[in-house]
Design an enzyme around this catalytic site. Structure first.
Site, PDB file in Angstrom:
ATOM      1  N   HIS A 276       0.828  -1.210   0.000  1.00 39.80           N
ATOM      2  CA  HIS A 276       0.000   0.000   0.000  1.00 39.80           C
ATOM      3  C   HIS A 276       0.866   1.265   0.000  1.00 39.80           C
ATOM      4  O   HIS A 276       0.953   1.924  -1.020  1.00 39.80           O
ATOM      5  CB  HIS A 276      -1.040   0.039   1.132  1.00 39.80           C
ATOM      6  CG  HIS A 276      -1.930  -1.166   1.149  1.00 39.80           C
ATOM      7  ND1 HIS A 276      -2.638  -1.573   0.039  1.00 39.80           N
ATOM      8  CD2 HIS A 276      -2.213  -2.084   2.115  1.00 39.80           C
ATOM      9  CE1 HIS A 276      -3.325  -2.670   0.328  1.00 39.80           C
ATOM     10  NE2 HIS A 276      -3.081  -3.005   1.573  1.00 39.80           N
ATOM     11  N   ASP A 327      -5.001  -8.489  -3.366  1.00 41.29           N
ATOM     12  CA  ASP A 327      -5.325  -8.176  -1.975  1.00 41.29           C
ATOM     13  C   ASP A 327      -6.635  -8.816  -1.489  1.00 41.29           C
ATOM     14  O   ASP A 327      -6.665  -9.990  -1.172  1.00 41.29           O
ATOM     15  CB  ASP A 327      -5.332  -6.643  -1.816  1.00 41.29           C
ATOM     16  CG  ASP A 327      -5.319  -6.193  -0.365  1.00 41.29           C
ATOM     17  OD1 ASP A 327      -5.364  -7.054   0.515  1.00 41.29           O
ATOM     18  OD2 ASP A 327      -5.268  -4.979  -0.108  1.00 41.29           O
TER      19      ASP A 327
HETATM   20 ZN    ZN Z   1      -3.441  -6.845   2.762  1.00 41.22          ZN
END
Ligand code: ZN
Length: 459
Positions: A276, A327
């Site tokens: 991220h 994810d």
């Molecule tokens: Zn994750």
């Protein structure tokens, strides 16, 4: 281990193929024992060669929580107020609370099958659901790791298993919440888990075990140091700076922002994947790029969760490296991850071709090749199609209307920005074909198992 009766040489022939140096025409591959033994370009096909249109190196999927595939679509109803990552996490905790190892296996097998159909050939499974109900450890600490490995074996995808250390609920070693007890362990038990995970993947071809501190909020500084040592020679993955609240909490705890703190306190280098890294200052962006660490970007999930936009244009200008991950697996499609990564920057900067490497360069080709390279590095695997690398290949159907009349880099522009996964024809792992005509050969059984499992989990 090689799956099938792969004896002798096999030959695949592609009209167009993306090799490590760029696109080539009329490429003949010799595959021996699952590995590319020879690559010839500009040659004629020979009788007996299997012929295909456009061949690409498979895309690494550097960040997955496979079990979350089972809750895709279950968190899209508006709550009483302020839906966010944190309210989504409550739904996710309730969903996983009921899952047994065989449920995890069935859901992961579906996710991994869809990854292969969606253009991914290796998955980095960021695996934190370790224990039984109420947090009671299974007799075999790696029981859930075995479920993940079995799902990878069933689907054929290459696995980089990343057992996760999760000890605390917040910065400053706050005690875990009841809903987190199935994840929680101390560093000693974690060391044993990594050894047990090594055993769990032993029978899978080219599987790897890395290490993964969940996030700065879930491990202590001491644990992070111990884990960096424990993980010597292995990939290291960590979630970082996904949420604004996480940045504020880190500042309150340490006076530093998450990426700033990590770079000041851990030996971050090309072995690390920071997942991220959405919220960074310009100084952090440049400093992170300089380390050579891979930014693990998950544009579909980050959009779904409302995380924010990763500063991709600035990071790439600073020569940062990245790969992509599915994810939460709410939607699995390698081309759409890249498309959304570029489109986020176009919308933000009100420009076009934001992530191409310079004038005249193809956005699709630059995104694809950078994500293959960064993803493979993050997962500890060979990058791209070269002699000695596993024959992990995705083919596009050049009869697809969006690909008509294209060659070279324009094929990737058309695949990523126009056709998407509907152009995927075949997918090979270690030279063995698992997907034909866009469909996995075990689709029927894997879907049936998944549907039965979901029926129980959502009853
Ligand atoms: Zn994750």
């Amino acid at each position: 281990m090689i799956w099938a009766q792969q004896t002798g040489d096999r030959h695949l022939f592609f009209d167009h193929m993306l090799l490590t140096g760029g696109f080539a025409r009329d490429v003949r591959l010799t595959i021996r024992g699952g590995v590319l033994a020879a690559i010839e370009a500009g040659v004629a096909a020979q009788s007996g060669d299997e012929r295909h249109g456009c061949g690409l190196p498979g895309m690494p999927n550097l960040h997955s929580h496979a079990f979350q595939r089972g809750m895709a679509g279950l968190a899209e109803r508006r709550g009483p107020s302020g839906d966010s990552f944190w309210t989504w996490r409550e739904v996710m905790y309730r969903f996983l609370d009921r899952m047994t190892p065989s449920d995890v296996r069935a859901v992961a097998a579906l996710a991994y099958m869809e990854m292969l159909e969606g253009g991914f050939t290796r998955v980095g499974e960021f695996h934190y659901l370790h224990h039984g109900f109420g947090g009671r450890p299974y007799a075999d600490l790696a029981e859930m790791s075995h479920a993940i490995a079995a799902a990878a074996g069933e689907s054929g995808i290459a696995l980089t298993l990343l057992p996760v250390l999760y000890s605390y609920s917040g910065f400053g070693a706050q005690p875990p919440q009841p809903a987190q007890m199935r994840f929680v362990m101390d560093i000693d038990r974690y060391g044993r888990l990594v050894e047990a995970a090594d055993a769990a993947i032993r029978d899978l071809p080219d599987a790897i075990v890395g290490v993964a501190p969940h996030s700065l909020r879930a491990v202590s500084p001491e644990q992070l140091g111990a884990l960096a040592d424990l993980g010597a020679g292995r990939p290291i993955h960590i979630h970082i700076a996904e949420q604004v609240k996480e940045v504020a909490d880190c500042l309150a705890w340490s006076g530093q922002r998450p990426v700033e703190w990590l770079l000041n306190h851990a030996p971050v280098d090309g072995r690390w994947c920071v997942v991220h890294a959405t919220h960074m200052t310009s100084d952090e962006i440049v400093a992170l790029a300089k380390t050579g660490a891979i930014a693990g970007l998950c544009p579909i999930t980050e959009a779904n969760l409302g995380d924010g936009l990763f500063p991709a244009e600035t990071f790439l200008t600073a020569r940062g490296r990245f790969g992509v991950g599915s994810d939460s697996n709410v939607l699995i499609d390698a081309s759409e991850e890249l498309r959304l990564l570029e489109y986020g920057q176009r919308l933000l900067h009100r420009g076009r071709n934001m992530l191409a490497g310079g004038e005249g360069r193809s956005t699709g080709a630059d995104l694809y090749t950078a994500a293959v390279d960064g993803g493979a590095t993050a997962l500890g695997a060979a990058s791209g199609l070269a002699v000695g690398a596993p024959a992990d290949i995705v083919s596009l159907d050049i009869g697809h209307p969006s690909l008509a009349g294209k060659s070279g880099d324009a094929l990737l522009d058309a695949y990523i920005f126009a056709a998407g996964r509907s152009a995927i024809d075949g997918v090979w792992r270690c030279g063995e074909q698992f997907v034909s005509g866009g469909r996995h050969r075990k689709r029927q059984k894997i879907v049936a198992d998944y549907v039965a499992t979901l029926g129980r989990l959502t009853a």
